[in-house]
Design an enzyme around this catalytic site. Structure first.
Site, mmCIF file in Angstrom:
data_model
loop_
_atom_site.group_PDB
_atom_site.id
_atom_site.type_symbol
_atom_site.label_atom_id
_atom_site.label_comp_id
_atom_site.label_asym_id
_atom_site.label_seq_id
_atom_site.Cartn_x
_atom_site.Cartn_y
_atom_site.Cartn_z
ATOM 1 N N CYS A 1 70.296 40.865 40.714
ATOM 2 C CA CYS A 1 69.483 42.068 40.507
ATOM 3 C C CYS A 1 70.305 43.316 40.853
ATOM 4 C CB CYS A 1 68.224 42.017 41.355
ATOM 5 S SG CYS A 1 67.401 40.411 41.342
ATOM 6 N N CYS B 1 66.654 36.116 33.399
ATOM 7 C CA CYS B 1 65.337 36.477 33.941
ATOM 8 C C CYS B 1 64.595 37.428 33.014
ATOM 9 C CB CYS B 1 65.471 37.104 35.327
ATOM 10 S SG CYS B 1 66.371 38.651 35.319
HETATM 11 FE FE1 FES Z 1 66.456 39.253 37.402
HETATM 12 FE FE2 FES Z 1 65.724 40.407 39.622
HETATM 13 S S1 FES Z 1 65.140 38.439 38.940
HETATM 14 S S2 FES Z 1 66.847 41.289 37.995
#
Ligand code: FES
Length: 127
Positions: free
Chosen positions: A104, A35
């Site tokens: 996360c 991400c």
């Molecule tokens: Fe990667 Fe939240 S989407 S840390």
């Protein structure tokens, strides 16, 4: 049912312990390659107790909420206890995260462990 718990929304909107610590005793930075989010944790440690903690998170709302909650969970704790913090504990304290957002909270666990490792390295403490 709402996707995010009230606690997640609260810590996202009003994150605790945002910022940096000058001359921190331990700093840990981690990122998630998928991400692209980045989390940095600063620790102030006196007599083996985390007396202050701050974070900077360049990331999603769940990452910000996880950092905020994780810093609250470790403040005032002995370093040995801080090392026991798991992403599961962070997620539970937030009353849950959606399955695709669990990573996360993993970032928060990893950033804190990296900051403790930095503290150990700087002080020549064997791990
Ligand atoms: Fe990667 Fe939240 S989407 S840390």
């Amino acid at each position: 049912m709402a996707l995010y718990s009230e606690k997640v929304m609260d810590h996202f909107r009003n994150p605790r312990n945002v910022g940096t610590i000058e001359n921190a005793d331990g700093v840990g930075e981690v990122g998630n390659g998928k991400c692209g989010d980045i989390m940095k944790i600063y620790l102030e440690i006196d007599d083996d107790i985390v007396t202050d903690v701050k974070f900077e998170t360049f990331g999603c709302g769940s990452a910000i909420a996880s950092s905020s909650m994780a810093t609250e969970l470790i403040k005032g704790k002995p370093v040995s206890e801080v090392l026991q913090l798991t992403n599961k504990a962070v997620t539970e304290a937030l009353d849950g995260l959606p399955a695709h957002k669990i990573h996360c909270s993993v970032l928060a666990e990893e950033a804190i462990k990296a900051a403790v490792k930095d503290y150990y390295d700087k002080n020549g403490i064997a791990q």
